[in-house]
Enzyme design. Structure first.
Site, PDB file in Angstrom:
ATOM      1  N   ASN A   9     -16.865  90.837 -19.755  1.00 41.99           N
ATOM      2  CA  ASN A   9     -17.990  91.630 -19.240  1.00 41.99           C
ATOM      3  C   ASN A   9     -17.816  93.041 -19.806  1.00 41.99           C
ATOM      4  OD1 ASN A   9     -19.871  93.088 -17.817  1.00 41.99           O
ATOM      5  ND2 ASN A   9     -18.897  92.830 -15.802  1.00 41.99           N
ATOM      6  N   LYS A  11     -19.760  95.466 -19.595  1.00 39.91           N
ATOM      7  CA  LYS A  11     -20.405  96.512 -18.783  1.00 39.91           C
ATOM      8  C   LYS A  11     -21.187  97.462 -19.706  1.00 39.91           C
ATOM      9  CE  LYS A  11     -16.916  95.776 -15.316  1.00 39.91           C
ATOM     10  NZ  LYS A  11     -16.323  96.207 -14.067  1.00 39.91           N
ATOM     11  N   HIS A  94     -23.430  90.760  -9.933  1.00 43.89           N
ATOM     12  CA  HIS A  94     -22.164  91.495 -10.083  1.00 43.89           C
ATOM     13  C   HIS A  94     -22.103  92.563  -8.987  1.00 43.89           C
ATOM     14  CE1 HIS A  94     -19.091  94.162 -11.621  1.00 43.89           C
ATOM     15  NE2 HIS A  94     -18.662  93.140 -12.335  1.00 43.89           N
ATOM     16  N   GLU A  96     -21.321  95.528  -9.018  1.00 42.90           N
ATOM     17  CA  GLU A  96     -21.895  96.835  -9.387  1.00 42.90           C
ATOM     18  C   GLU A  96     -23.418  96.816  -9.257  1.00 42.90           C
ATOM     19  OE1 GLU A  96     -19.846  97.117 -13.150  1.00 42.90           O
ATOM     20  OE2 GLU A  96     -17.956  97.332 -12.062  1.00 42.90           O
ATOM     21  N   GLU A 165     -14.944  87.781  -7.446  1.00 42.09           N
ATOM     22  CA  GLU A 165     -14.444  89.093  -7.842  1.00 42.09           C
ATOM     23  C   GLU A 165     -14.303  89.984  -6.618  1.00 42.09           C
ATOM     24  OE1 GLU A 165     -15.386  90.033 -12.257  1.00 42.09           O
ATOM     25  OE2 GLU A 165     -17.086  90.627 -11.064  1.00 42.09           O
ATOM     26  N   GLY A 171     -11.717  96.975 -11.789  1.00 39.00           N
ATOM     27  CA  GLY A 171     -11.501  98.238 -12.482  1.00 39.00           C
ATOM     28  C   GLY A 171     -10.462  99.135 -11.826  1.00 39.00           C
ATOM     29  N   SER A 209      -9.520  93.083 -12.521  1.00 38.21           N
ATOM     30  CA  SER A 209      -8.271  93.517 -13.151  1.00 38.21           C
ATOM     31  C   SER A 209      -7.447  92.363 -13.725  1.00 38.21           C
ATOM     32  CB  SER A 209      -7.433  94.364 -12.187  1.00 38.21           C
ATOM     33  OG  SER A 209      -8.141  95.548 -11.839  1.00 38.21           O
TER      34      SER A 209
HETATM   35  P1  PGA Z   1     -12.225  94.513 -14.529  1.00 39.42           P
HETATM   36  O1  PGA Z   1     -13.765  94.097 -14.276  1.00 39.42           O
HETATM   37  O2  PGA Z   1     -11.593  93.369 -15.269  1.00 39.42           O
HETATM   38  O3  PGA Z   1     -12.314  95.757 -15.371  1.00 39.42           O
HETATM   39  O4  PGA Z   1     -11.615  94.739 -13.213  1.00 39.42           O
HETATM   40  C1  PGA Z   1     -14.115  92.781 -13.947  1.00 39.42           C
HETATM   41  C2  PGA Z   1     -15.603  92.713 -13.716  1.00 39.42           C
HETATM   42  O5  PGA Z   1     -16.160  93.662 -13.138  1.00 39.42           O
HETATM   43  O6  PGA Z   1     -16.268  91.739 -14.094  1.00 39.42           O
END
Ligand code: PGA
Length: 247
Positions: A9, A11, A94, A96, A165, A171, A209
């Site tokens: 991803n 982003k 997601h 976010e 997630e 993150g 992460s």
């Molecule tokens: P991350 O993000 O691996 O940077 O924690 C995962 C995601 O948001 O899909």
């Protein structure tokens, strides 16, 4: 045995130049990959990445899709438009999007429906916040989020991919332990079993992460069928290590 899926991803990261460099490094390094690999890219780069991944075994993914079919929805991208670029996967819900764009369980469910109707596999993201985890509400939250998608999609539910997630792990460098993740994946699997006879074929990815150091342990858990990888998917060596850990 079903193949695991490692989906990057990106982003809101990338540029024409950076995308090309990253994908060339991935293609050069993943000759012996046994799992499925996808990259979920920002919409303006779908055409570029479609060209770069053609014939490489890397699948193209998007990060969001409109809940509407077409029309006066300025700024939105429809499922049919994603399909126009041979998009295979699309993230929906997601955290976010839920957090910063107010997407509700119902909106997420409709988005999954739109993707499926266009022949795109939705990667439906679910996960609890830190507050919810500390209040002992993890199961209740992820089940509520998945239930909305099951309700709206009926028997097609076996065609989706689920990504667990935990919001507090995204993150942040904090990962759910393999056991913590497996526990939630088992709950989601049981929920899918109650909805479809095909629950075993549904891939349930872990995200939050995931990195080169922790991927192998997470991916060896019984109900973890792959990873949704943010930060580490932008670093070719790390992403390739995760791909190599999957099967
Ligand atoms: P991350 O993000 O691996 O940077 O924690 C995962 C995601 O948001 O899909």
């Amino acid at each position: 045995m079903k193949k695991q899926l490692i989906a990057g991803n990106w982003k809101m990261n990338g540029s024409s130049v950076a995308n090309e460099t990253l994908l060339k490094a991935l293609v050069a390094g993943m000759a012996s990959a046994t799992c499925q690999v996808a990259v979920c890219v920002p919409a303006p780069y779908l055409a570029q990445v479609q060209g770069l991944v053609a014939g490489t075994g890397i699948e193209l993914g998007a990060q969001d899709v409109s809940q509407h079919e077409a029309g006066a929805f300025t700024g939105e991208v429809s499922a049919a438009m994603l399909r126009d670029f041979a998009t295979r996967y699309c993230l929906v819900g997601h955290s976010e999007r839920r957090q910063y764009h107010g997407e509700t369980d119902v909106v997420v469910a409709v988005k999954a429906l739109r993707a499926l109707a266009a022949g795109i596999t939705p990667i439906v993201c679910v996960g609890e916040t830190l507050e919810e985890r500390e209040a002992g509400r993890t199961e209740e939250v992820v089940k509520r989020q998945l239930a909305a998608v099951i309700h709206a999609n009926g028997h097609c539910i076996s065609e989706i991919v689920v990504a667990y997630e935990p919001v507090w792990a995204i993150g942040t460098g904090k990962t759910a332990s393999p056991e913590e993740a497996q526990q939630v994946h088992a709950v989601l699997r049981a929920q899918l079993r109650a909805a479809t006879a095909q629950a075993e074929r549904v891939l349930i990815l872990y995200g939050g992460s995931m990195n080169a150091a922790n991927a192998a342990q997470l991916l060896s858990q019984q109900d973890i069928d792959g990873g949704l990888v943010g930060g580490a998917s932008l670093k070719p060596t790390d992403f390739l290590t995760i791909i190599a850990a999957a099967n």
